[in-house]
Scaffold this motif. Sequence first.
Motif, mmCIF file in Angstrom:
data_model
loop_
_atom_site.group_PDB
_atom_site.id
_atom_site.type_symbol
_atom_site.label_atom_id
_atom_site.label_comp_id
_atom_site.label_asym_id
_atom_site.label_seq_id
_atom_site.Cartn_x
_atom_site.Cartn_y
_atom_site.Cartn_z
ATOM 1 N N HIS A 34 43.534 18.517 -39.106
ATOM 2 C CA HIS A 34 42.532 18.226 -40.123
ATOM 3 C C HIS A 34 43.244 17.654 -41.344
ATOM 4 O O HIS A 34 44.084 18.326 -41.943
ATOM 5 C CB HIS A 34 41.754 19.490 -40.473
ATOM 6 N N CYS A 35 42.901 16.418 -41.686
ATOM 7 C CA CYS A 35 43.642 15.679 -42.712
ATOM 8 C C CYS A 35 42.724 15.311 -43.872
ATOM 9 O O CYS A 35 41.598 14.857 -43.669
ATOM 10 C CB CYS A 35 44.223 14.411 -42.101
ATOM 11 N N PHE A 36 43.255 15.482 -45.066
ATOM 12 C CA PHE A 36 42.486 15.224 -46.274
ATOM 13 C C PHE A 36 43.361 14.487 -47.279
ATOM 14 O O PHE A 36 44.571 14.692 -47.328
ATOM 15 C CB PHE A 36 42.034 16.544 -46.908
ATOM 16 N N VAL A 37 42.725 13.667 -48.092
ATOM 17 C CA VAL A 37 43.414 12.977 -49.172
ATOM 18 C C VAL A 37 42.568 13.141 -50.431
ATOM 19 O O VAL A 37 41.330 13.206 -50.355
ATOM 20 C CB VAL A 37 43.660 11.487 -48.831
ATOM 21 N N LYS A 38 43.242 13.243 -51.566
ATOM 22 C CA LYS A 38 42.529 13.391 -52.833
ATOM 23 C C LYS A 38 42.371 12.033 -53.488
ATOM 24 O O LYS A 38 43.306 11.244 -53.533
ATOM 25 C CB LYS A 38 43.280 14.336 -53.773
ATOM 26 N N GLY A 39 41.171 11.778 -53.964
ATOM 27 C CA GLY A 39 40.893 10.508 -54.637
ATOM 28 C C GLY A 39 39.949 10.713 -55.798
ATOM 29 O O GLY A 39 39.566 11.847 -56.120
ATOM 30 N N LEU A 40 39.577 9.615 -56.422
ATOM 31 C CA LEU A 40 38.705 9.644 -57.588
ATOM 32 C C LEU A 40 37.373 8.981 -57.281
ATOM 33 O O LEU A 40 37.327 7.827 -56.840
ATOM 34 C CB LEU A 40 39.362 8.929 -58.765
ATOM 35 N N ILE A 41 36.306 9.720 -57.540
ATOM 36 C CA ILE A 41 34.955 9.177 -57.471
ATOM 37 C C ILE A 41 34.644 8.746 -58.899
ATOM 38 O O ILE A 41 34.444 9.596 -59.776
ATOM 39 C CB ILE A 41 33.943 10.236 -56.996
ATOM 40 N N GLU A 42 34.660 7.462 -59.138
ATOM 41 C CA GLU A 42 34.494 6.957 -60.503
ATOM 42 C C GLU A 42 33.045 6.564 -60.757
ATOM 43 O O GLU A 42 32.421 5.901 -59.936
ATOM 44 C CB GLU A 42 35.428 5.782 -60.732
ATOM 45 N N SER A 64 43.353 7.474 -39.491
ATOM 46 C CA SER A 64 43.159 6.934 -40.840
ATOM 47 C C SER A 64 44.096 7.580 -41.850
ATOM 48 O O SER A 64 44.451 6.967 -42.844
ATOM 49 C CB SER A 64 41.708 7.126 -41.296
ATOM 50 N N PHE A 65 44.499 8.820 -41.607
ATOM 51 C CA PHE A 65 45.400 9.521 -42.514
ATOM 52 C C PHE A 65 46.846 9.062 -42.324
ATOM 53 O O PHE A 65 47.601 8.968 -43.289
ATOM 54 C CB PHE A 65 45.306 11.029 -42.264
ATOM 55 N N SER A 66 47.215 8.737 -41.102
ATOM 56 C CA SER A 66 48.608 8.403 -40.787
ATOM 57 C C SER A 66 49.097 7.171 -41.530
ATOM 58 O O SER A 66 50.186 7.178 -42.106
ATOM 59 C CB SER A 66 48.788 8.188 -39.284
ATOM 60 N N LEU A 67 48.330 6.100 -41.524
ATOM 61 C CA LEU A 67 48.791 4.862 -42.150
ATOM 62 C C LEU A 67 48.973 5.009 -43.655
ATOM 63 O O LEU A 67 50.044 4.685 -44.178
ATOM 64 C CB LEU A 67 47.875 3.690 -41.819
ATOM 65 N N PRO A 68 47.983 5.503 -44.405
ATOM 66 C CA PRO A 68 48.239 5.642 -45.846
ATOM 67 C C PRO A 68 49.380 6.609 -46.148
ATOM 68 O O PRO A 68 50.107 6.435 -47.119
ATOM 69 C CB PRO A 68 46.921 6.130 -46.427
ATOM 70 N N SER A 69 49.556 7.629 -45.297
ATOM 71 C CA SER A 69 50.681 8.548 -45.498
ATOM 72 C C SER A 69 52.008 7.824 -45.327
ATOM 73 O O SER A 69 52.937 8.022 -46.100
ATOM 74 C CB SER A 69 50.596 9.717 -44.516
#
Length: 154
Positions: A34-42, A64-69
């Motif tokens: 289970h993979c999560f990334v933190k971002g900004l909801i602007e 989808s998590f692997s590439l940005p990591s």
Amino acid sequence: MNCTAEAPAAWDPAFADADDRLLSADQYVVRGQHCFVKGLIEIPVIGSDEVFSWGGWVSLSRESFSLPSDLWERPGRETEEPYFGRLTTDLPVYPRTTLSLKTHVHTRPVGERPYVELEPSDHLLAIEQRTGISLGRVRDRASTVLHAGDGEQR
């Protein structure tokens, strides 16, 4: 002008000592699946050049998590296509849960949190992201979050 969640809704303090988990300021992986990334909801502030940001967690598929990591520290990473995910932060200032709202995560230059774009829907958060909110609404949201634990009704 922002409010942030420290961990995704899926976080459990029991995970803190697990060998198969990672929780950093920007990424979270539990049980290697289970993979999560933190971002900004602007959210644009009407009549201003400012934005109000919710710092929230988005679940991504392992692919989808692997590439940005892999690209986390690589200049030029912002040229990647956005990644589909689901919001895993419940923002209690909204009358309906924000959990599982569909999103697109846009990677930004190294050192900047990703931008979380909500898919258009009738959810108030998605509407606010598209149309903006007043400075008064920003103050109300911030006040609600700041006083959430002091016994006030929300």
